[in-house]
Write an enzyme that holds these catalytic residues in place. Structure first.
Site, mmCIF file in Angstrom:
data_model
loop_
_atom_site.group_PDB
_atom_site.id
_atom_site.type_symbol
_atom_site.label_atom_id
_atom_site.label_comp_id
_atom_site.label_asym_id
_atom_site.label_seq_id
_atom_site.Cartn_x
_atom_site.Cartn_y
_atom_site.Cartn_z
ATOM 1 N N GLY A 54 46.854 104.832 99.878
ATOM 2 C CA GLY A 54 48.397 105.286 98.739
ATOM 3 C C GLY A 54 47.588 105.016 97.476
ATOM 4 O O GLY A 54 46.780 106.310 97.581
ATOM 5 N N SER A 55 47.708 104.915 96.452
ATOM 6 C CA SER A 55 47.031 105.785 95.229
ATOM 7 C C SER A 55 45.757 104.846 94.850
ATOM 8 O O SER A 55 45.061 104.341 95.988
ATOM 9 C CB SER A 55 47.704 105.487 93.868
ATOM 10 O OG SER A 55 47.170 103.660 93.912
ATOM 11 N N ASN A 56 45.418 106.468 94.173
ATOM 12 C CA ASN A 56 44.045 106.184 93.737
ATOM 13 C C ASN A 56 42.885 104.566 92.891
ATOM 14 O O ASN A 56 41.942 104.689 93.112
ATOM 15 C CB ASN A 56 43.180 107.475 92.746
ATOM 16 C CG ASN A 56 41.894 107.717 92.857
ATOM 17 O OD1 ASN A 56 41.149 107.748 92.511
ATOM 18 N ND2 ASN A 56 42.144 108.324 94.223
ATOM 19 N N CYS A 79 51.077 113.129 100.835
ATOM 20 C CA CYS A 79 49.730 113.077 100.562
ATOM 21 C C CYS A 79 49.481 114.779 100.243
ATOM 22 O O CYS A 79 48.382 114.832 99.383
ATOM 23 C CB CYS A 79 48.736 112.130 100.853
ATOM 24 S SG CYS A 79 49.102 110.732 101.663
ATOM 25 N N ASN A 89 55.497 106.215 102.004
ATOM 26 C CA ASN A 89 55.512 107.616 101.887
ATOM 27 C C ASN A 89 55.922 108.512 103.707
ATOM 28 O O ASN A 89 57.086 108.920 103.401
ATOM 29 C CB ASN A 89 55.079 108.800 101.239
ATOM 30 C CG ASN A 89 53.315 108.724 101.600
ATOM 31 O OD1 ASN A 89 52.936 108.114 102.092
ATOM 32 N ND2 ASN A 89 52.848 110.340 101.519
ATOM 33 N N GLU A 109 42.117 105.924 101.796
ATOM 34 C CA GLU A 109 43.549 106.968 102.074
ATOM 35 C C GLU A 109 44.185 107.458 100.874
ATOM 36 O O GLU A 109 44.653 106.581 100.653
ATOM 37 C CB GLU A 109 43.590 107.876 103.303
ATOM 38 C CG GLU A 109 43.875 109.424 103.462
ATOM 39 C CD GLU A 109 45.529 110.042 102.779
ATOM 40 O OE1 GLU A 109 45.004 110.539 101.776
ATOM 41 O OE2 GLU A 109 46.001 109.359 102.951
ATOM 42 N N VAL A 155 44.547 101.888 93.262
ATOM 43 C CA VAL A 155 45.001 100.760 93.606
ATOM 44 C C VAL A 155 43.179 100.611 94.943
ATOM 45 O O VAL A 155 43.395 99.469 95.190
ATOM 46 C CB VAL A 155 46.110 99.802 94.558
ATOM 47 C CG1 VAL A 155 46.346 99.171 95.306
ATOM 48 C CG2 VAL A 155 47.746 100.210 93.568
ATOM 49 N N GLY A 156 43.170 102.314 95.515
ATOM 50 C CA GLY A 156 42.209 101.939 96.574
ATOM 51 C C GLY A 156 40.927 101.397 95.679
ATOM 52 O O GLY A 156 40.109 101.097 96.362
HETATM 53 C C1 SIN Z 1 51.126 113.431 103.909
HETATM 54 O O1 SIN Z 1 50.866 113.874 104.057
HETATM 55 O O2 SIN Z 1 50.971 111.404 104.810
HETATM 56 C C2 SIN Z 1 51.425 113.756 105.859
HETATM 57 C C3 SIN Z 1 50.692 114.653 106.496
HETATM 58 C C4 SIN Z 1 51.087 115.805 106.604
HETATM 59 O O3 SIN Z 1 52.352 115.945 106.981
HETATM 60 O O4 SIN Z 1 50.339 116.114 106.939
#
Ligand code: SIN
Length: 493
Positions: free
Chosen positions: A226-228, A282, A150, A248, A230-231
């Site tokens: 990535g996803s929860n 995210c 993303n 994250e 997989v994390g």
């Molecule tokens: C994200 O959400 O991964 C990008 C950071 C943002 O726009 O706050």
């Protein structure tokens, strides 16, 4: 057809499998090229290259390491437009946002290059005479990266730039959906003169390449976004090897709109954070917690704005909302809309896969708005990762905070109010790693820590100076120049 190879020890090399996978444009279905499908053997070669390179890189003075980062920043700046085009073609976000994403990597490169002359430690007075005490940062060693699609260059920059300036080497598996921008970013490092072996790019699946990185005994830390699901798996595997993991993961971010808010400003913030990047940040806003006194007015204003959103290929400058990443994501979003309706939420806008007006070749979902959602519904609790937002009415600030904090994640939250007392109470009580006042939930700046509480992370942060805590070990050093044995806690009492 364009073919993308692994980058190991400063060379573009074929995978030992000699197999390739197609990379497609999510807006048009066009095949953009193909990418190597790597094996455990390729990861092994990358690790050995990283190990050899890190031996001498750790001894290069950090200001000299930073010189490479300044050149990276310069090259990213020169190539900004072509990099942005690549992001839009393989990931789908609209071109203006893709340019913003490259800008984020440029900012991060300049910022972390500055760290080459800081990497601040501490000097503290010793409790004994003629003794000096300090702490310094030292590199961890080899960092394994598993990065998402993303924000394919921004997130890679949040991780790679601090890792390198701190003296580490990297083995990187980018998301399967965004291999080309990863290769172009590595080419920037190559052209900036980064010594060979310090960044190694290994394309392929999570189950083969990702697991090989996580399980490799000579990779010292894993940085994952990535996803929860997989994390958690990474945490378990790497935890058994006592590896440092920086994770994250998911979010279920909310904008709160109080009764005294500037509603037009709140609408701007919500539209941008809920439907920008097709809801695939995210930090995207997927819940709108609104005071019941302004709920109807907010709904009317939001609906008017949603009706104006243009959905299509992000390369077209007039488009506001691009495709979602792939077919399974599209289906997952549609499934959540179905769940929302079944749960009794009222669908106000969207809710469907778009196929008309030339959109049938891509993965397009209509910007969607639910209302009369309750905090316990699945659409209000689970991460959807698409252009779907749910309005949850509340009666007070206290209830809004309770609803905001009632999810398993804690990445970003926002509050619209003109009341300074309420704003400060919210800053204190919203349980997320990022809080915005009178702005939406997205738009993180690179010089502050990025990450969250609860199911979003495991206590580490990307970006900002906090990223250095992921990529360095603390070493405490005592220098005794008294010429005699001085025993701490004994000889000074
Ligand atoms: C994200 O959400 O991964 C990008 C950071 C943002 O726009 O706050």
């Amino acid at each position: 057809m364009k073919r993308y190879l692994n980058y190991i020890n400063g060379e573009w090399v074929e995978s030992s499998s000699k197999k390739y996978a197609a990379n497609t444009n999510p807006a048009t279905g066009e095949v953009l090229g193909e990418v190597a499908q790597s094996t455990q053997e390729d990861v092994e070669r990358a690790v050995q290259a990283a190990k050899a390179a890190q031996k001498s890189w750790r001894l290069v003075p950090a200001p000299e390491r930073a010189e490479v980062l300044y050149r990276v920043a310069q090259l990213l700046k020169e190539r900004k437009e072509e990099l942005a085009q690549t992001i839009t073609k393989e990931m789908g976000k609209v071109i203006e946002e893709a340019r913003g994403e490259v800008q984020e990597a440029i900012d991060m490169a300049y910022y972390m290059a500055g760290e080459g002359r800081r990497l601040v430690g501490e000097t503290v007075p010793s409790e004994l005479r003629n003794k000096f005490a300090m702490s310094i940062r030292v590199p961890v060693g080899i960092a394994g990266f598993i990065t998402p699609w993303n924000f394919p260059i921004a997130i890679a920059s949040w991780k790679s730039l601090p890792a390198l300036v701190a003296g580490n080497a990297i083995v990187w598996k980018p998301a399967s959906e965004t291999p080309f921008i990863a290769a172009e970013f590595v080419r920037v490092y190559e052209d900036a003169g980064l010594p060979k072996g310090l960044i190694n790019l290994v394309f392929g699946s999570g189950s083969v390449v990702g697991n090989a990185i996580v399980d490799h005994p000579e990779i010292d830390l894993i940085s994952f976004t990535g996803s929860n699901e997989v994390g958690k798996q990474i945490n378990e595997r790497a935890g058994g090897l006592l590896k440092r993991t920086s994770l994250e993961m998911g979010g279920k971010n909310a904008v709160t709109v109080l009764e005294d808010a500037d509603l037009d400003l709140a609408v701007d913030g919500i539209i941008w954070s809920a439907y920008g990047t097709s809801g695939q940040r995210c930090t995207a806003c997927s819940r709108i917690i609104v005071h019941e006194a302004v709920k109807e007015e907010l709904e009317t204003k939001l609906l008017a704005r949603i009706a104006q959103l243009r959905v299509g290929d992000g390369l077209d400058e007039s488009i506001d909302v691009g495709p979602v990443i792939n077919r399974s994501s599209l289906e997952k979003i549609a499934q959540y809309v179905h769940i929302g309706v079944e749960e009794g939420a009222k669908l106000l806008a969207g809710g469907e896969i778009l196929t008309e007006n030339g959109l049938d070749k891509g993965n397009f979902f209509a910007p969607t708005l639910f209302t009369d959602v309750t905090a316990d519904m699945r659409i209000a609790q689970e991460e959807i990762f698409g252009p779907v937002a749910s309005i949850i009415p509340v009666k007070s600030l206290e209830e809004a905070i309770e609803v905001n904090n009632s999810v398993a994640f804690g990445l970003s939250s926002s509050i619209f109010t003109q009341d300074i007392n309420k704003a400060f109470a919210a800053m204190r009580d919203l349980d997320t790693g990022i809080v915005y006042v009178n702005a939406g939930t997205t738009g993180a700046e690179i010089h502050l820590p990025f990450g969250g509480t609860k199911g979003t992370g495991n206590g580490h942060r990307d970006s900002g100076v906090a990223a250095l805590d992921v990529f360095t070990e603390w070493k405490s050093i005592y220098v005794d120049y008294s010429g005699k044995l001085q025993r701490a806690q004994i000889d000074n009492n």
